[in-house]
Design a protein around this motif. Structure first.
Motif, mmCIF file in Angstrom:
data_model
loop_
_atom_site.group_PDB
_atom_site.id
_atom_site.type_symbol
_atom_site.label_atom_id
_atom_site.label_comp_id
_atom_site.label_asym_id
_atom_site.label_seq_id
_atom_site.Cartn_x
_atom_site.Cartn_y
_atom_site.Cartn_z
ATOM 1 N N THR A 238 0.865 -1.172 0.000
ATOM 2 C CA THR A 238 0.000 0.000 0.000
ATOM 3 C C THR A 238 0.901 1.220 0.000
ATOM 4 O O THR A 238 1.769 1.371 0.872
ATOM 5 C CB THR A 238 -0.934 0.034 1.227
ATOM 6 N N ARG B 283 -1.715 -1.018 -3.910
ATOM 7 C CA ARG B 283 -2.871 -0.138 -3.817
ATOM 8 C C ARG B 283 -2.338 1.256 -3.543
ATOM 9 O O ARG B 283 -1.434 1.424 -2.711
ATOM 10 C CB ARG B 283 -3.799 -0.544 -2.661
ATOM 11 N N VAL C 220 -3.139 4.875 -2.092
ATOM 12 C CA VAL C 220 -4.079 5.576 -1.218
ATOM 13 C C VAL C 220 -3.695 7.053 -1.170
ATOM 14 O O VAL C 220 -2.573 7.412 -0.777
ATOM 15 C CB VAL C 220 -4.070 4.971 0.203
ATOM 16 N N THR D 14 -4.457 10.373 0.706
ATOM 17 C CA THR D 14 -5.094 10.735 1.985
ATOM 18 C C THR D 14 -5.979 11.968 1.853
ATOM 19 O O THR D 14 -6.776 12.259 2.739
ATOM 20 C CB THR D 14 -4.049 11.020 3.070
ATOM 21 N N ASP E 69 -6.643 4.138 -5.611
ATOM 22 C CA ASP E 69 -7.639 3.120 -5.290
ATOM 23 C C ASP E 69 -8.584 3.622 -4.206
ATOM 24 O O ASP E 69 -9.725 3.177 -4.115
ATOM 25 C CB ASP E 69 -6.941 1.837 -4.812
ATOM 26 N N GLU E 70 -8.074 4.537 -3.378
ATOM 27 C CA GLU E 70 -8.884 5.081 -2.290
ATOM 28 C C GLU E 70 -8.456 6.511 -2.018
ATOM 29 O O GLU E 70 -7.263 6.829 -2.048
ATOM 30 C CB GLU E 70 -8.675 4.235 -1.020
ATOM 31 N N ASN E 71 -9.428 7.401 -1.800
ATOM 32 C CA ASN E 71 -9.132 8.765 -1.359
ATOM 33 C C ASN E 71 -9.777 8.934 0.006
ATOM 34 O O ASN E 71 -10.991 8.819 0.152
ATOM 35 C CB ASN E 71 -9.674 9.804 -2.346
ATOM 36 N N LEU E 72 -8.946 9.195 1.013
ATOM 37 C CA LEU E 72 -9.422 9.218 2.397
ATOM 38 C C LEU E 72 -10.111 10.526 2.771
ATOM 39 O O LEU E 72 -10.751 10.604 3.814
ATOM 40 C CB LEU E 72 -8.256 8.970 3.366
ATOM 41 N N GLU F 213 -9.144 1.447 5.827
ATOM 42 C CA GLU F 213 -8.597 0.976 4.550
ATOM 43 C C GLU F 213 -7.717 -0.256 4.761
ATOM 44 O O GLU F 213 -7.823 -1.241 4.017
ATOM 45 C CB GLU F 213 -7.799 2.117 3.903
ATOM 46 N N GLU G 114 -9.642 -3.445 5.593
ATOM 47 C CA GLU G 114 -10.358 -4.001 4.429
ATOM 48 C C GLU G 114 -9.406 -4.534 3.364
ATOM 49 O O GLU G 114 -9.753 -5.432 2.592
ATOM 50 C CB GLU G 114 -11.263 -2.919 3.822
ATOM 51 N N ASN G 115 -8.185 -3.963 3.302
ATOM 52 C CA ASN G 115 -7.210 -4.345 2.262
ATOM 53 C C ASN G 115 -5.827 -4.435 2.906
ATOM 54 O O ASN G 115 -4.993 -3.551 2.740
ATOM 55 C CB ASN G 115 -7.193 -3.305 1.131
#
Length: 364
Positions: free
Chosen positions: A5, A37, A39, A41, A63-66, A87, A90-91
């Motif tokens: 990550t 992944r 991320v 933030t 993959d993710e925006n916090l 996050e 889950e991953n």
């Protein structure tokens, strides 16, 4: 399959993660068992401070925006930690990679370690010795819980060794920001507009200021800007202005013909200006690295630096925060009497390759 990550949060992070992402994609396409992944933030959520960098540096969408932007430092840290913990639950990766020294670096390191996940710190071990800088606290706390350190210089290695870090956890690899610089230098692009068309190479300055010590006290900010304007002898000064600094400058009411305050620029446009400038005046750390490698004279308005190699081997001079120190430094620069870039070990564009090779050896 090694699962990574990669965390990015603020503008300087994007230049540091781009080559790491590209190297993972390359090695994965060659059959290596590694995936990531990405991320974001959300620490910097302004389009110019974030979105443009993803496009220009060919970074895939996160993959993710916090969504951790805004608020005080404590609120931002807490918000990022809460979202990043979710996050990770889950991953769950084998390793979290954090870069630099921003709030996201600290917050995500703590969240990962509390879940017993290894942390690698890219740019670990650098120190300014100045605890008034939030970044120094971020570095120290992050490095106190990091598992693997990817370092930019012998000075960083020494700092970690003095702190008792075992040598097999210190990996001297170079500087990923320079990977990005060297990979993109052919794409640097002049900003659009008549003003930029009118600039003559090596006949203008680029200036950046954002540190509270320089921009939060209006009278000292005015004295600093006045000294810069006086010492540059009428040459244009291009100043991409941080929103907070813009507000303070507005309050002071500085108006001068050769100081050009502009909106923040994309990576390719900003470095085009740096490469062609007569000199750089800054209080940033990263810009001193880029200016040094491009052999552009650089004056740093700080009393200390965490990047001493840019002074010993680069084109950077640390002159402090007293406006009176600007006149002799600028006089020397205007005369062309400035040091040349000597070359900094492993700042060769291959740092990310060394990082991913090391991770594959450790975690395979």
């Amino acid at each position: 399959m090694i699962k990574l990550t990669i965390v990015a949060g603020a503008r300087p992070n994007f230049m540091k993660i781009a080559p790491i992402v590209h190297e993972i994609q390359k090695q994965s396409s060659q059959g290596k068992e590694i995936s990531f992944r990405l991320v974001h933030t959300g620490q910097h959520y302004d389009k110019k401070m974030s979105g443009d960098f993803f496009e220009q540096l060919n970074i895939p969408d996160p993959d993710e925006n916090l969504g951790g932007g805004g608020g005080t430092q404590a609120e931002q840290t807490a918000s990022i930690m809460i979202a990043f913990e979710k996050e990770l639950l889950e991953n769950r990766p084998d390793l979290v990679i954090v870069v630099g020294d921003v709030t996201s670096t600290l917050a995500c390191s703590i969240a990962a370690k509390k879940l017993q996940i290894d942390v690698a710190h890219v740019e670990g071990g650098i120190r300014s010795g100045d605890l008034t800088m939030p970044e120094e606290i971020n570095r120290m706390v992050t490095d106190s819980i990091t598992d693997h350190f990817f370092t930019t210089s012998a000075i960083a290695n020494s700092n970690l060794q003095k702190a008792g870090v075992a040598s097999d956890r210190i990996h001297f690899v170079g500087n990923t920001m320079i990977d990005t610089l060297l990979a993109n230098q052919d794409k640097f692009a002049q900003p659009e507009g008549e003003f930029f068309d009118s600039l003559i190479p090596k006949q203008y300055f680029v200036m950046t200021m954002h540190r509270p010590a320089n921009v939060d006290q209006e009278q000292s900010l005015k004295a600093m800007v006045d000294a810069i304007v006086a010492g540059t002898e009428g040459l244009p000064i291009i100043f991409p202005v941080h929103p907070r600094t813009a507000k303070n400058l507005q309050n002071i009411g500085i108006k001068t013909g050769n100081l050009h305050m502009i909106d923040p620029l994309g990576y390719l446009e900003f470095n085009f200006l740096v490469r062609n400038a007569k000199g750089i005046i800054t209080d940033s750390g990263g810009i001193t690295e880029e200016a040094s490698v491009m052999n552009v004279p650089c004056i740093t308005l700080r009393d200390n630096t965490e990047r001493a190699e840019t002074i010993h081997l680069g084109t950077n001079e640390l002159i402090g925060t007293d406006p009176q120190n600007l006149a002799p430094a600028l006089a020397k620069l205007m005369k062309g009497d400035w040091k040349e870039y000597q070359g900094i070990p492993l700042w060769d564009g291959k740092t990310s390759e060394r990082i991913i090779d090391t991770i594959l050896k450790i975690y395979s």
